[in-house]
Write a protein that holds these residues in place. Sequence first.
Motif, PDB file in Angstrom:
ATOM      1  N   LEU A   1      -2.985  -2.184  -4.536  1.00  0.00           N
ATOM      2  CA  LEU A   1      -3.235  -1.668  -5.537  1.00  0.00           C
ATOM      3  C   LEU A   1      -3.345  -2.956  -6.490  1.00  0.00           C
ATOM      4  N   LEU A   2      -4.359  -2.923  -7.372  1.00  0.00           N
ATOM      5  CA  LEU A   2      -4.244  -4.121  -8.402  1.00  0.00           C
ATOM      6  C   LEU A   2      -3.033  -3.788  -9.309  1.00  0.00           C
ATOM      7  N   PRO A   3      -2.432  -4.773  -9.933  1.00  0.00           N
ATOM      8  CA  PRO A   3      -1.105  -4.442 -10.684  1.00  0.00           C
ATOM      9  C   PRO A   3      -1.617  -3.694 -11.930  1.00  0.00           C
ATOM     10  N   LEU A   4      -0.857  -2.647 -11.938  1.00  0.00           N
ATOM     11  CA  LEU A   4      -1.446  -1.861 -13.121  1.00  0.00           C
ATOM     12  C   LEU A   4      -0.816  -2.344 -14.532  1.00  0.00           C
ATOM     13  N   ASN A   5      -1.988  -2.560 -15.409  1.00  0.00           N
ATOM     14  CA  ASN A   5      -1.626  -2.919 -16.944  1.00  0.00           C
ATOM     15  C   ASN A   5      -2.455  -1.872 -17.715  1.00  0.00           C
ATOM     16  N   ASP A   6      -2.083  -2.212 -19.086  1.00  0.00           N
ATOM     17  CA  ASP A   6      -2.525  -1.367 -20.131  1.00  0.00           C
ATOM     18  C   ASP A   6      -4.363  -1.443 -19.963  1.00  0.00           C
ATOM     19  N   GLN A   7      -4.968  -2.423 -19.894  1.00  0.00           N
ATOM     20  CA  GLN A   7      -6.130  -2.531 -19.671  1.00  0.00           C
ATOM     21  C   GLN A   7      -6.786  -1.891 -18.711  1.00  0.00           C
ATOM     22  N   ILE A   8      -6.230  -1.830 -17.533  1.00  0.00           N
ATOM     23  CA  ILE A   8      -6.882  -1.162 -16.376  1.00  0.00           C
ATOM     24  C   ILE A   8      -6.512   0.433 -16.621  1.00  0.00           C
TER      25      ILE A   8
END
Length: 264
Positions: free
Chosen positions: A67-74
């Motif tokens: 999984l791509l590291p979750l951040n506010d942009q994603i």
Amino acid sequence: MPCHNQQVSNVNSGQEHPMKQVRFANNSNSSSSSSSCSVPAVLTNSEPSDASTQPAIQHNLGPQLKLLPLNDQIRELQTIIRDKTTSRGDFVFCADRLIRLVVEEGLNQLPYSECTVTTPTGYKYEGVKFERGNCGVSIMRSGEAMEQGLRDCCRSIRIGKILIQSDEETQKAKVYYAKFPPDVYRRKVLLMYPILSTGNTVIEAVRVLIEHGVQPRHIILLSLFSTPHGAISIIQEFPEITILTTEVHPVAPTHFGQRYFGTD
């Protein structure tokens, strides 16, 4: 992309380069990890926001699911894509942004080799260069939405296509068209399909690639959203394949292809 605190394994165990770090499910039960036949359950990359949509129990799907590291942009891009009130213009714009992030991380999983270059000032710089021998394959039709993102990063990369349709009643997938580079069996394959729902279409596509000589460990599946069932089905069928996605959630935005191409 920035990573969390775990080192992942190689896509190709025979390669010398280390796999870049991306987040994947923690092994909550070390005893269960010793059995490769254990059936995994639900994985999410965010805190449960609702008991009905984000099950609290997480099981290890293995290092092949990333999984791509979750951040506010994603998270914002995921939200806009899922919102039924989003205009098509905004939908395509945000989908392209999310696709680009997935493609960039997918390329990060491919082999690089060390090299030395000379700068304009005469300084010797120790860097890396992208190794050749890769290609993309899009599963038509929704997978074609990811082709431009790949070409934006790799101008001359070759892209094959597979057309697969599933029976609405039996969900059985049937291959109608497949065209690949003639030496696809020598290449690492970035298989593009944005939404993994049942996983049947991807499983059939991987079978076609195997028939053309591609080894499952050389396949990296790039997707935007996946259901737990879809990810489980693919990994159980092909334990060596790598799946890279932004989210595993029980409800996938299956309207993606229709909204992206304006046929909804």
